[in-house]
Scaffold this motif. Structure first.
Motif, PDB file in Angstrom:
ATOM      1  N   ARG A  87       0.804  -1.219   0.000  1.00 52.80           N
ATOM      2  CA  ARG A  87       0.000   0.000   0.000  1.00 52.80           C
ATOM      3  C   ARG A  87       0.842   1.276   0.000  1.00 52.80           C
ATOM      4  NH1 ARG A  87      -5.475  -0.862   1.298  1.00 52.80           N
ATOM      5  NH2 ARG A  87      -5.962  -3.004   1.880  1.00 52.80           N
ATOM      6  N   ASN A  88       0.224   2.340  -0.554  1.00 55.22           N
ATOM      7  CA  ASN A  88       0.743   3.711  -0.469  1.00 55.22           C
ATOM      8  C   ASN A  88       2.202   3.788  -0.919  1.00 55.22           C
ATOM      9  OD1 ASN A  88      -1.764   4.647   0.640  1.00 55.22           O
ATOM     10  ND2 ASN A  88      -1.148   3.741   2.589  1.00 55.22           N
ATOM     11  N   ARG A  91       5.148   8.121  -1.881  1.00 57.88           N
ATOM     12  CA  ARG A  91       5.095   9.064  -0.753  1.00 57.88           C
ATOM     13  C   ARG A  91       4.663  10.447  -1.219  1.00 57.88           C
ATOM     14  NH1 ARG A  91      10.891   8.851   1.739  1.00 57.88           N
ATOM     15  NH2 ARG A  91      11.392   8.479  -0.461  1.00 57.88           N
ATOM     16  N   SER A  99       0.976  10.441  -1.735  1.00 57.57           N
ATOM     17  CA  SER A  99       0.291  10.319  -0.449  1.00 57.57           C
ATOM     18  C   SER A  99       0.201  11.671   0.236  1.00 57.57           C
ATOM     19  CB  SER A  99       1.018   9.315   0.454  1.00 57.57           C
ATOM     20  OG  SER A  99       0.906   8.006  -0.060  1.00 57.57           O
ATOM     21  N   THR A 121      -3.608   9.017   1.768  1.00 58.97           N
ATOM     22  CA  THR A 121      -3.422   7.576   1.648  1.00 58.97           C
ATOM     23  C   THR A 121      -4.680   6.934   1.080  1.00 58.97           C
ATOM     24  OG1 THR A 121      -4.177   7.245   3.939  1.00 58.97           O
ATOM     25  CG2 THR A 121      -1.810   7.518   3.587  1.00 58.97           C
ATOM     26  N   ASP A 122      -4.511   5.724   0.577  1.00 59.82           N
ATOM     27  CA  ASP A 122      -5.626   4.948   0.015  1.00 59.82           C
ATOM     28  C   ASP A 122      -6.350   5.710  -1.090  1.00 59.82           C
ATOM     29  OD1 ASP A 122      -5.144   2.821   1.847  1.00 59.82           O
ATOM     30  OD2 ASP A 122      -6.215   3.921   3.391  1.00 59.82           O
ATOM     31  N   THR A 123      -5.573   6.321  -1.967  1.00 61.93           N
ATOM     32  CA  THR A 123      -6.164   7.082  -3.070  1.00 61.93           C
ATOM     33  C   THR A 123      -5.724   6.541  -4.426  1.00 61.93           C
ATOM     34  OG1 THR A 123      -4.372   8.716  -2.863  1.00 61.93           O
ATOM     35  CG2 THR A 123      -6.470   9.224  -1.772  1.00 61.93           C
ATOM     36  N   HIS A 138      -2.653   4.358  -4.972  1.00 59.01           N
ATOM     37  CA  HIS A 138      -1.210   4.204  -5.160  1.00 59.01           C
ATOM     38  C   HIS A 138      -0.726   2.905  -4.511  1.00 59.01           C
ATOM     39  CE1 HIS A 138      -2.127   8.556  -5.330  1.00 59.01           C
ATOM     40  NE2 HIS A 138      -1.429   8.445  -6.443  1.00 59.01           N
ATOM     41  N   ASP A 139      -1.566   1.906  -4.589  1.00 61.04           N
ATOM     42  CA  ASP A 139      -1.279   0.600  -4.015  1.00 61.04           C
ATOM     43  C   ASP A 139      -1.023  -0.400  -5.145  1.00 61.04           C
ATOM     44  OD1 ASP A 139      -2.149   1.701  -1.423  1.00 61.04           O
ATOM     45  OD2 ASP A 139      -4.144   1.571  -2.305  1.00 61.04           O
TER      46      ASP A 139
END
Length: 468
Positions: free
Chosen positions: A301-302, A305, A308, A313-315, A317-318
């Motif tokens: 996840r994430n 940086r 982020s 976060t959780d947008t 980029h995982d």
């Protein structure tokens, strides 16, 4: 040449068409894992336009827009709903062979009756037509669920959640049911001590007693587990890179927790022991309460940086991770199974190279007490597309019993995502129909149709003990 998205979309044989239209199509939906906000359901949130409905929370679309060169201002930034929609419409023609192309047009058809393809030339008209329908036809949160015949909705909820919205929906006696899920990501996150201490402080406030030790922490979380059970929860969920089953002692846990409360970062081994102890306790509680436990395994996840910081976060980029899974997964399940404390368990795998590993591991711990007690879960996240779903079904068919499979879910933050169940059911029927046409399974429409119905609906209802 077949027409795009006609009534036999994804159904490539007569047998597949009959299985879908006669057995799968009209069944209700049990969505046993999604990320819809319970507050929006309870408050029957109304929406203004398709931009808001489609793009407010959908990081699948956000990733595609970024890949197409759309500025972040039109994705998670301050652009208007219409501006974001127009940028999505600009992107859609370039999503050919991505499931987003299928999902986008399925949703336009199923919710709005629009069969035109979304592109810059049609975007303005589609935006205005859907906006009018949203106003006139009552496209509120509850009505959207009813429109898709959703029978059960299982949200994803932090242990500190009050669950007031679930209680509200339950008291109102809606035609669908909404149930919480005990999701522990923040409670076990020892990689960010500052946030974990804030979490523990908030837990203290909620439970009304001080948390000075690891045992105090367990007691506080057990208090929340009991609260979830009192509010109708029967499912726990844990999103982790891998299962943690490292050995630990009570003294080590005491020392690690003291270190955390002192604001010091545990090392990797200490963090693994902390997670191992918590996950084992959660699993034992699930067994005591006869819950189903879910493990979403394998995401990294994430990764960015920079993004982020820019968008949070959780947008989107995982990615898929390549963690070693087998040994600790086996140790974790065996530890519970040996002591007779293994609850019904669903294992979700995010790395397709591990599909057969997960199916074979699940089979080690089925004991004849429950059909499909330990399940290889549905294709998840990056894999809930045509190829990923097919690979998951084939791996399960080859090594386990696909007939016991609990079927599909949305794993979504969008109220328009429920045609994904249709997408899955069509692919399921296509696989079975092709086998029938090739003579690889009997041409027994009634029996094969029953298996299709079980996988699409009835297995989940039985497995989770959901009453209609």
């Amino acid at each position: 040449m077949k027409a795009f998205l006609d009534e036999n979309f994804l159904l490539n044989t007569d047998s597949a068409g009959e299985l879908y239209h006669s057995y799968a199509k009209g069944l209700p939906i049990i969505d046993y894992h999604n990320h819809l906000p319970a507050s929006q359901v309870a408050q029957d949130k109304t929406f203004s336009n398709l931009g808001e409905l489609w793009l407010a929370n959908d990081h699948y679309k956000w990733r595609a827009m970024r890949a197409h060169g759309i500025d972040e201002f039109y994705i998670t930034g301050g652009a208007s709903d219409k501006e974001k929609f127009l940028k999505w419409a600009e992107t859609v023609p370039y999503t050919l062979r991505n499931p987003l192309y299928h999902w986008t047009h399925l949703e336009l058809q199923r919710y709005f009756g629009i069969t035109d393809l979304l592109c810059p030339a049609t975007a303005e008209r589609i935006y205005e037509e859907t906006a009018q329908q949203i106003v006139d036809a009552g496209f509120s949160a509850k009505n959207l669920l009813k429109r898709m015949n959703v029978e059960m909705l299982c949200t994803t909820d932090d242990p500190l959640d009050t669950l007031e919205y679930h209680q509200q929906v339950s008291a109102e006696g809606e035609v669908f049911k909404m149930q919480p899920t005990f999701r522990t990501d923040r409670a076990i996150d020892a990689d960010n001590v500052k946030e974990l201490n804030r979490y523990i402080d908030r837990l203290e406030e909620i439970v009304g007693f001080s948390i000075h030790s690891f045992n105090d922490y367990l007691e506080g979380l057990r208090n929340r587990h009991d609260h979830f059970a009192a509010c109708g929860c029967t499912i726990s969920d844990h999103s982790i890179e891998r299962l943690y089953a490292i050995e630990y002692t009570d003294f080590e846990l005491k020392t690690i927790f003291a270190k955390i409360r002192a604001g010091k970062q545990p090392d990797l081994e200490e963090a693994s022991k902390f997670r191992s102890a918590l996950l084992l306790s959660f699993a034992e509680w699930a067994h005591e309460k006869k819950w189903v436990q879910q493990y979403h395994i394998g995401s990294l996840r994430n990764n960015s940086r920079r993004m982020s910081v820019l968008s949070g976060t959780d947008t989107g980029h995982d990615s898929i991770g390549d963690f070693k899974q087998a040994k600790e997964l086996s140790l974790f399940l065996d530890r519970l199974d040996y002591r007779g404390k293994l609850a019904k368990t669903i294992l979700y795998n995010l790395n397709p190279s591990d599909n057969e590993l997960f199916v074979s591991m699940a089979g080690n711990f089925n004991d004849g007490s429950v059909r499909g007690k330990v399940q290889f879960g549905p294709a998840w996240w990056f894999l809930d597309q045509k190829d990923g779903i097919t690979k998951q079904l084939n791996a399960l068919s080859n090594i386990g019993l696909v007939s016991n499979f609990v079927g599909m879910l949305t794993d979504s933050r969008s109220f328009l995502s429920f045609p994904r169940h249709e997408y899955f059911r069509r692919l399921l029927c296509d696989i079975f129909g092709m086998d029938m046409e090739r003579g690889e399974i009997p041409n027994d429409r009634e029996w094969v149709g029953k298996i299709i119905q079980d996988i699409s609906y009835f297995n989940a209802r039985e497995y989770f003990s959901f009453s209609k």
